[in-house]
Design an enzyme around this catalytic site. Structure first.
Site, PDB file in Angstrom:
ATOM      1  N   ASN A  70       1.151   7.606   2.708  1.00  0.00           N
ATOM      2  CA  ASN A  70       1.938   6.690   3.532  1.00  0.00           C
ATOM      3  C   ASN A  70       3.358   6.978   3.706  1.00  0.00           C
ATOM      4  O   ASN A  70       4.111   6.227   4.140  1.00  0.00           O
ATOM      5  CB  ASN A  70       1.793   5.071   3.103  1.00  0.00           C
ATOM      6  N   LYS A  86       2.038   4.672  -1.011  1.00  0.00           N
ATOM      7  CA  LYS A  86       1.230   5.812  -1.695  1.00  0.00           C
ATOM      8  C   LYS A  86       1.702   7.060  -1.062  1.00  0.00           C
ATOM      9  O   LYS A  86       2.504   7.073   0.047  1.00  0.00           O
ATOM     10  CB  LYS A  86      -0.291   5.571  -1.680  1.00  0.00           C
ATOM     11  N   ASP A 141       0.762  -1.088  -0.062  1.00  0.00           N
ATOM     12  CA  ASP A 141       0.134  -0.202  -0.007  1.00  0.00           C
ATOM     13  C   ASP A 141       1.042   1.213  -0.066  1.00  0.00           C
ATOM     14  O   ASP A 141       0.431   2.288   0.729  1.00  0.00           O
ATOM     15  CB  ASP A 141      -0.980  -0.126   1.240  1.00  0.00           C
ATOM     16  N   THR A 176      -4.318   0.683  -2.601  1.00  0.00           N
ATOM     17  CA  THR A 176      -5.117   2.017  -3.120  1.00  0.00           C
ATOM     18  C   THR A 176      -5.221   2.053  -4.628  1.00  0.00           C
ATOM     19  O   THR A 176      -4.127   1.868  -5.333  1.00  0.00           O
ATOM     20  CB  THR A 176      -4.693   3.281  -2.530  1.00  0.00           C
ATOM     21  N   ASP A 212       2.530   2.509   7.924  1.00  0.00           N
ATOM     22  CA  ASP A 212       1.224   2.151   7.558  1.00  0.00           C
ATOM     23  C   ASP A 212       1.411   0.871   6.742  1.00  0.00           C
ATOM     24  O   ASP A 212       1.450   0.528   5.808  1.00  0.00           O
ATOM     25  CB  ASP A 212       0.052   2.705   6.605  1.00  0.00           C
TER      26      ASP A 212
END
Length: 505
Positions: free
Chosen positions: A318, A315, A313, A353, A334
């Protein structure tokens, strides 16, 4: 008897015996013992020591938010804050005279006081006495005006970004919803961010006033009883396990963990916020800063991959920054969707995401599976956005669905946005946004790319590590849950997509 002793002059010249006998017989109240001569020395009469007053308990506390300031306990009913040495909290005694903020402060900038309220309670107030203004929760008070000071109110001086204190009302126990062990160690303050599975709170360690971030995972939201543990979209146990294992300057550090009605993960606070907020229009990162941040991200992901951990994840939201300053460490956070792999493991769960998902996640989930390269694709999306200021794949594109854009590798190329960017930087973006997993750059290849062979940039990173007392690279490492807010740049009108392998002309 004491009254009579006082009248007979105890401690003065003795009366003749006959006089004493006469006095005794006439009153019937004095004993014959009182007529005996006093001994040469009498033991001193022990005086009762007065009880020490109990220590005064503060009714409020101001936690310092800015370097150079210190926290303050409100003991008396009034305290002045300002440059005047006579203020209870004098900025002059803080050695801030060289700072611009100090010059903007008044001799008596504001005062905090409390007055009696209903039912034997008290109400705390803040009153502005400055020329340049006192701000409470980003709102200007105005000179001579006062406002009730509520729990967790943030106080800024002269300008709203100059936040120096957060007020904690110790007479209002707003902490009861948290586990006792957590309350005993930390005072929980404002919300920093929220997402699908919970929120992140700003907090202070009671014994040191150290600022931390507490990630609160709502059990009722993420523990889906109808799904097996391996298929849940969020795994607290895995996140905590990973956080305890990792130790790298570009990965977030865990401090504590508590469990009650929810899960509470205490993490180091990253005061620079999310990288996402640094690229919001009209702001834009220079290519040099993009390189500096991206190099750190690569080192962090390399560390994870070498230990069999895939983030899944990655992104902009994060990636957190250690300081509001441009020259700072970045840290990946995260790990709620991360996966610890075995020797030959492949993942099959659809997670992440949407805008950052690798093509194989969309085409192979539940079938062939996918591996570490998904993080490389996501890093390519991050680098694309840092350099250009807009996303390569967007559901605002009317010609192709988001899924089709990603699986075909057709990103949006806007020549005007990429004009200031070097060909080397764009080349690395292309090699990371390659649909074919076998041809896509791995982390080691990205680190060896010509764009990142910048000695001054690497020296700057090492200098930051030295300042953080990190003597070797893999030594040290506020976690925010995935936010669900709508991103402003996702609503922009975007040009027609081009294939990810196409070189711009």
């Amino acid at each position: 008897m004491s009254g009579r002793q006082g009248e007979s002059g105890v401690g003065g010249s003795q009366a003749p015996p006959s006089a004493a006998s006469s006095s005794s017989s006439s009153s019937g109240t004095l004993s014959s013992l009182e007529t005996l001569p006093a001994p040469e020395s009498l033991p001193p009469i022990a005086e009762e020591e007065p009880d020490e007053p109990p220590p005064q308990q503060p009714w409020g506390r101001l936690f310092a938010l800015r370097p150079g300031f210190h926290s303050f306990d409100c003991l008396s009913n009034e305290c002045w804050f300002g440059r005047d040495p006579d203020c209870g909290y004098s900025f002059t005694r803080l050695n801030l005279a060289h700072t611009e903020l100090y010059k903007q402060c008044s001799k008596k900038h504001f005062r905090i006081f409390r007055e009696p309220g209903p039912r034997n309670s008290h109400v705390a107030y803040i009153e502005d006495h400055s020329l340049n203004g006192t701000f409470v929760n980003d709102k200007l008070l105005g000179k001579g005006k006062k406002l009730p000071l509520t729990h967790n109110a943030e106080i800024a001086l002269a300008q709203t970004p100059n936040k120096v204190f957060v007020f904690s009302d110790l007479m209002v126990d707003s902490q009861l919803e948290y586990p006792k062990e957590l309350r005993e160690k930390y005072i929980i303050s404002n919300t920093l961010g929220s997402g699908a599975c919970g929120e992140v709170k700003w907090a202070f360690e009671r014994t040191t006033d150290r600022k931390v971030a507490i990630k609160i995972i709502n059990k009722s939201r993420f523990m889906m009883d109808d799904l097996p543990q391996t298929e849940r979209p969020f795994n607290v146990e895995t996140e905590v396990e990973i956080l305890k294992k990792v130790d790298h300057p570009c990965l977030i550090k865990i401090i504590d963990f508590f469990e009650g009605k929810d899960f509470y993960i205490v993490l180091e606070l990253m005061e620079g916020g999310e990288l996402f907020d640094r690229i919001l229009p009209p702001a834009r990162l220079s290519e040099a800063i993009c390189k500096f941040y991206f190099y750190q991200m690569l080192l962090a992901v390399q560390y994870l991959h070498e230990r069999g951990i895939i983030h899944r994840d990655l992104k902009l939201e994060n990636v957190l920054l250690s300081s509001p300053e441009e020259n700072c460490l970045v840290k990946i956070t995260d790990f709620g969707q991360s996966k610890i792999l075995g020797e030959t493991s492949l993942m099959q769960t659809l997670c992440g995401t949407p805008n950052y998902l690798a093509p194989e996640v969309l085409t192979s989930a539940g079938t062939a599976g996918y591996g570490r390269s998904v993080d490389c694709w996501s890093l390519g999306v991050i680098l694309f956005m840092c350099l250009s200021g807009y996303p390569p794949f967007s559901d605002q594109n009317a010609r192709l669905s988001l899924r089709e854009q990603i699986t075909r590798g057709e990103y949006v190329y806007c020549a005007e946005k990429w004009k200031p960017v070097s060909k080397e930087a764009f080349d690395l973006v292309q090699k990371l946004l390659t649909v074919d997993v076998d041809k896509r750059f791995k982390i080691e290849q990205a680190l060896a790319h010509p764009w990142l062979q910048d000695k001054s940039m690497k020296n700057r990173f090492q200098q930051l590590l030295t300042q953080m007392n990190d003597l070797v690279l893999p030594s040290e490492a506020p976690a925010l849950p995935s936010t669900s807010r709508k991103r402003r740049h996702e609503k922009e009108e975007l040009p027609t997509p081009k294939r990810a392998t196409q070189t711009p002309t």
